[in-house]
Design a protein around this motif. Structure first.
Motif, short mmCIF file in Angstrom:
data_model
loop_
_atom_site.label_atom_id
_atom_site.label_comp_id
_atom_site.label_asym_id
_atom_site.label_seq_id
_atom_site.Cartn_x
_atom_site.Cartn_y
_atom_site.Cartn_z
N TRP A 1 -7.02 -35.10 52.05
CA TRP A 1 -5.72 -34.63 51.60
C TRP A 1 -4.77 -34.56 52.78
CZ3 TRP A 1 -4.72 -32.86 46.50
CH2 TRP A 1 -5.82 -32.91 45.64
N LEU A 2 -3.50 -34.78 52.52
CA LEU A 2 -2.45 -34.63 53.52
C LEU A 2 -1.75 -33.30 53.30
CD1 LEU A 2 -0.89 -38.20 53.24
CD2 LEU A 2 -2.51 -37.40 54.95
N GLY B 1 -0.65 -36.26 67.22
CA GLY B 1 0.10 -37.48 67.01
C GLY B 1 -0.27 -38.27 65.76
N GLN B 2 -1.19 -37.77 64.95
CA GLN B 2 -1.60 -38.47 63.74
C GLN B 2 -1.49 -37.54 62.56
OE1 GLN B 2 -5.49 -40.14 64.20
NE2 GLN B 2 -4.89 -41.51 65.84
N LEU B 3 -1.36 -38.15 61.36
CA LEU B 3 -1.32 -37.33 60.15
C LEU B 3 -2.57 -36.47 60.07
CD1 LEU B 3 -0.08 -39.75 57.35
CD2 LEU B 3 1.02 -37.66 58.11
N ALA B 4 -2.38 -35.18 59.82
CA ALA B 4 -3.51 -34.27 59.68
C ALA B 4 -4.17 -34.52 58.33
CB ALA B 4 -3.04 -32.83 59.77
N LEU B 5 -5.47 -34.74 58.35
CA LEU B 5 -6.23 -34.97 57.13
C LEU B 5 -7.14 -33.78 56.88
CD1 LEU B 5 -7.28 -38.70 57.72
CD2 LEU B 5 -5.36 -37.83 56.37
N VAL B 6 -7.05 -33.23 55.68
CA VAL B 6 -7.91 -32.11 55.30
C VAL B 6 -9.05 -32.68 54.47
CG1 VAL B 6 -8.04 -29.92 54.08
CG2 VAL B 6 -5.96 -30.53 55.30
N PRO B 7 -10.29 -32.48 54.88
CA PRO B 7 -11.42 -33.00 54.10
C PRO B 7 -11.42 -32.46 52.67
CG PRO B 7 -12.16 -32.19 56.24
CD PRO B 7 -10.74 -31.77 56.08
N GLY C 1 -7.21 -27.44 60.91
CA GLY C 1 -6.07 -26.90 61.63
C GLY C 1 -5.31 -25.84 60.84
N LEU C 2 -5.87 -25.41 59.71
CA LEU C 2 -5.21 -24.42 58.87
C LEU C 2 -5.74 -23.02 59.18
CD1 LEU C 2 -5.31 -26.22 55.43
CD2 LEU C 2 -3.37 -26.01 56.96
N THR C 3 -4.94 -22.02 58.86
CA THR C 3 -5.37 -20.64 58.94
C THR C 3 -5.28 -20.06 57.54
OG1 THR C 3 -4.58 -20.41 61.20
CG2 THR C 3 -4.91 -18.38 59.95
N VAL C 4 -6.35 -19.42 57.07
CA VAL C 4 -6.36 -18.86 55.73
C VAL C 4 -6.39 -17.34 55.82
CG1 VAL C 4 -7.45 -20.83 54.62
CG2 VAL C 4 -8.88 -19.04 55.57
N ARG C 5 -5.73 -16.70 54.85
CA ARG C 5 -5.71 -15.25 54.78
C ARG C 5 -6.72 -14.83 53.72
NH1 ARG C 5 -0.68 -11.82 52.56
NH2 ARG C 5 -1.46 -12.73 50.65
N LEU C 6 -7.61 -13.94 54.08
CA LEU C 6 -8.66 -13.47 53.18
C LEU C 6 -8.48 -11.99 52.90
CD1 LEU C 6 -11.63 -15.24 54.97
CD2 LEU C 6 -10.35 -16.06 53.01
N GLN D 1 -2.76 -36.10 47.76
CA GLN D 1 -3.60 -37.29 47.93
C GLN D 1 -2.75 -38.44 47.44
OE1 GLN D 1 -7.16 -36.63 45.58
NE2 GLN D 1 -8.40 -36.49 47.41
N CYS D 2 -2.45 -39.37 48.33
CA CYS D 2 -1.59 -40.47 47.90
C CYS D 2 -1.95 -41.76 48.63
CB CYS D 2 -0.12 -40.12 48.10
SG CYS D 2 0.32 -39.58 49.75
#
Length: 156
Positions: free
Chosen positions: A10-11, A87-93, A148-153, A64-65
């Protein structure tokens, strides 16, 4: 709910704050696969209480595109830019998006009294390790290095 048949990464698409739902609807109308993680909150006004669905990650939708659709998303008002890492698009698995969706569907809170800032923990719901970056009274934030994300729990 996430389509588990498609395993593509996912982008991360930044959008203007408070336009997440409208952007999601418009991208879906273009045929682009979009995921907007939401949480339910209760807001109280002087005369009533109301349950609202708000974005779990403010100012972000996941898409997703195909290659031609990557630029097509910018035809939708409210879109800003993609997230880049090194420098590249971040991809989330895909597994992290599925895990986030499962968590937001109500699979568990974490007892924050057992943890300290900077400590590495394994989040079963995300099937990934993260670093606790901030602890608040009712929530704490965990950085997921793979995306590279931060989640709030929510605290238990």
């Amino acid at each position: 709910m996430i389509n588990t048949a498609v395993q593509d990464p996912w982008l991360v698409l930044y959008v203007k704050r408070q336009t997440e739902k409208k952007v999601t609807e418009r991208l879906q109308a273009l045929g682009i696969t979009v995921y907007l993680p939401t949480i339910t909150v209760v807001r109280q006004w002087s005369d009533r209480k109301k349950k609202l669905q708000i974005p779990a990650v403010s100012g972000v939708v996941f898409v997703q595109c195909t290659e031609p659709e990557k630029n097509q998303v910018f035809s939708v008002p409210g879109t800003v830019r993609y997230l880049f890492m090194e420098g590249q698009l971040a991809l989330v698995p895909h597994k992290e998006i599925v895990a986030m969706d499962e968590y937001l569907q109500g699979k568990g809170n974490i007892d924050q009294t057992k943890y300290q800032k900077g400590q590495e923990i394994y989040l079963e719901a995300f099937k990934s390790s993260g670093i606790i970056s901030k602890i608040g009274a009712h929530h704490f934030w965990v950085s997921l290095p793979d995306s590279g994300l931060t989640v709030r729990l929510r605290a238990a």
